[in-house]
Design a protein around this motif. Sequence first.
Motif, short mmCIF file in Angstrom:
data_model
loop_
_atom_site.label_atom_id
_atom_site.label_comp_id
_atom_site.label_asym_id
_atom_site.label_seq_id
_atom_site.Cartn_x
_atom_site.Cartn_y
_atom_site.Cartn_z
N UNK A 67 -11.46 1.44 7.82
CA UNK A 67 -10.44 0.75 8.62
C UNK A 67 -9.09 0.66 7.88
N UNK A 68 -9.16 0.43 6.56
CA UNK A 68 -7.92 0.40 5.76
C UNK A 68 -7.23 1.77 5.81
N UNK A 69 -8.02 2.82 5.58
CA UNK A 69 -7.46 4.17 5.55
C UNK A 69 -6.95 4.59 6.93
N UNK A 122 6.75 9.89 3.47
CA UNK A 122 5.31 9.66 3.56
C UNK A 122 4.82 8.84 2.35
N UNK A 123 5.19 9.27 1.14
CA UNK A 123 4.71 8.56 -0.05
C UNK A 123 5.28 7.15 -0.11
N UNK A 124 6.52 6.98 0.34
CA UNK A 124 7.12 5.64 0.34
C UNK A 124 6.36 4.71 1.27
N UNK A 125 6.03 5.20 2.47
CA UNK A 125 5.32 4.35 3.45
C UNK A 125 3.89 4.07 2.99
N UNK A 126 3.28 5.05 2.34
CA UNK A 126 1.92 4.83 1.81
C UNK A 126 1.95 3.72 0.75
N UNK A 154 -11.77 0.40 -3.96
CA UNK A 154 -11.84 -1.03 -3.66
C UNK A 154 -13.20 -1.59 -4.09
N UNK A 155 -13.23 -2.90 -4.29
CA UNK A 155 -14.49 -3.61 -4.55
C UNK A 155 -14.80 -4.56 -3.40
N UNK A 156 -16.10 -4.84 -3.24
CA UNK A 156 -16.57 -5.84 -2.27
C UNK A 156 -16.14 -5.48 -0.84
N UNK A 157 -16.15 -4.21 -0.52
CA UNK A 157 -15.85 -3.76 0.84
C UNK A 157 -16.96 -2.83 1.32
N UNK A 158 -17.27 -2.91 2.61
CA UNK A 158 -18.22 -1.98 3.20
C UNK A 158 -17.53 -0.65 3.49
N UNK A 159 -18.33 0.37 3.82
CA UNK A 159 -17.74 1.65 4.19
C UNK A 159 -16.84 1.49 5.41
N UNK A 196 1.21 -3.88 0.60
CA UNK A 196 1.03 -5.00 1.53
C UNK A 196 -0.41 -5.44 1.63
N UNK A 197 -1.33 -4.49 1.43
CA UNK A 197 -2.75 -4.80 1.55
C UNK A 197 -3.39 -5.14 0.20
N UNK A 198 -2.56 -5.48 -0.79
CA UNK A 198 -3.08 -6.01 -2.04
C UNK A 198 -3.55 -5.00 -3.05
N UNK A 199 -3.17 -3.73 -2.89
CA UNK A 199 -3.59 -2.71 -3.85
C UNK A 199 -2.61 -2.66 -5.02
N UNK A 200 -3.14 -2.37 -6.21
CA UNK A 200 -2.33 -2.24 -7.42
C UNK A 200 -2.20 -0.78 -7.80
N UNK A 201 -0.98 -0.35 -8.11
CA UNK A 201 -0.73 1.02 -8.53
C UNK A 201 -1.01 1.11 -10.03
N UNK A 202 -2.06 1.85 -10.40
CA UNK A 202 -2.47 1.98 -11.80
C UNK A 202 -2.57 3.46 -12.15
N UNK A 203 -1.95 3.86 -13.26
CA UNK A 203 -2.03 5.24 -13.71
C UNK A 203 -3.27 5.44 -14.56
#
Length: 591
Positions: free
Chosen positions: A250-252, A148-152, A240-245, A158-165
């Motif tokens: 839809x991403x989630x 599950x965590x690997x696929x997440x 995220x920034x610059x996204x509507x609810x 793929x959708x441009x998110x950065x993993x930040x601690x």
Amino acid sequence: MMRTHYCGSLNESLIDQTVTLCGWVHRRRDHGGVVFLDMRDRDGLVQVVVDPDTPDAFALADKARSEYVLKITGRVRQRYAGTENPNMPSGMIEVLGKEIEVLNTSETPPFPLNDEFANVGEEIRLKYRFLDMRRPEMLQRMRFRSQVTSKIRNYLDRHGFLDVETPVLTRATPEGARDYLVPSRTQQGSFFALPQSPQLFKQLLMVSGFDRYYQIAKCFRDEDLRADRQPEFTQIDIETSFMSDEDIMNIAEGMAVELFDELLGIKFDKFPRMTYAEAMRRFASDKPDLRVPLELVDVKDLMQDVEFKVFAGPAKDPKGRIAAIRVPQAAEKLTRSQIDDYTKFVGIYGAKGLAYIKVNDLSQGVAGLQSPIVKFIEPIVLELLKRVGAENGDIVFFGADKAKVVNDAMGALRVKIGHDLNMLTCEWAPLWVVDFPMFEEVGEGQWTSVHHPFTMPHGTVEDLKNNPAEATSVAYDMVLNGTEIGGGSLRIYNPDMQKAVFEALGIGEEEAQEKFSFLLDALKFGAPPHGGLAFGLDRLVMLMTGATSIRDVIAFPKTKTAECLMTQAPAPVEGKQLRELGIRLREKVGE
């Protein structure tokens, strides 16, 4: 490498090949001078046969016992006809053991790790968790969690998110539960707090221009525990920034659809959207289980002139609710003792009783009804039954009290009856619940945040100031089978709106600066419109694996009293450590 293959990876494609396995003895059997060892590792089981033709190997196999650690080299062969085991991936083959090395022996485990495990109590499982996790069921759940965590991660990458601690040592913030506090040695008298969520930091990352952030984060809450709660839990955190609810949902949603499709082969349609108000009206829950077809119907208006005090009080109370649940064709399915059990059940939620009407024959009018309450509501009873759509053979249950009591009790009763009578219409029922109230009243004119004080309200600053009771938020929860698995909102990025929310919550300017100055300062420097959400990873995996508690999908969980039975934590510390921290313990009351 000591091994060539994992036990669970062996199959017919490897027949006649020599393999080396390392693992634990799951079960040992002696049949007519031949020793059978079921060998286990993290990938599964395989049957190893050792016969007297290899005397050294046979002697070691004969002495092996459950949980011995062995290294075995042998030849893969087809099982004899009639001895196959279709329930195992390796069930069509076995390994003829030629060489055995005992890597380690084992004492007799405190409980069996095979099919005899069923009646082992949770307390002893948690005390010996390192053994409990050897069981194939637990190994499979932890492997599934890793998938599950690997696929997440792959999906979000793929959708441009950065993993930040973000920091684990931070400052206390009001998020609805107690913080775990960590005393500072270098700043005696001051404390860090373990984060209940990375909320403030992920908002600051948006101000910093990171645009799309995620983290699989450890979070901590010192709260009363239940089957789906732990003092430390894992959150799939997204901002995220610059996204509507709608964009964020839809991403989630796409992530959830992909997870269920690829890991369980379940294909979801578009998730329905339902407002909080509709969910409470129809299902008395902000996380409705839509697999259950039963719905609540409001009948408060019909009870205005009824003298029966059970209904009269809530009917005239602005904060009261009277709701009915029609259970089709339940008159013959539910006995009086079962109805009494349901009365006790709603009592758990504060209900003082459970009124009901059995509909035997509507053609006879009031005479065709069976209930101790009919005589008290006779003038309106037929109109009431018409409103709920009652038919012959139905039972109608009623809840009447303060709205919260009715919602808690009747919402839970609806789900319990649905399960008891096998009424579920599907296996999986996801949805989004949206437009939550901004505030919840905790006293006359006193409010607390339903989510957190950084949630964006619908409307303007003036709307919020003029009518905080009716304010709704741009918030959204993902619900699956009656469990909230994720939720979030758009955030306030305008200092004036944030100030108005703080004022509604009774947080003055001085207190706001003291607790949130870093966030408030950041909002002055070009904060973008932003929002996000967080999934409870533990709950999600619990649902996907069919486990009954999140403790069964966490490697080393705590008990319901927040203890680790294995390490015996929490535990006292030496006086020297306390002195270095400037801490002196008070004696317990009574000592």
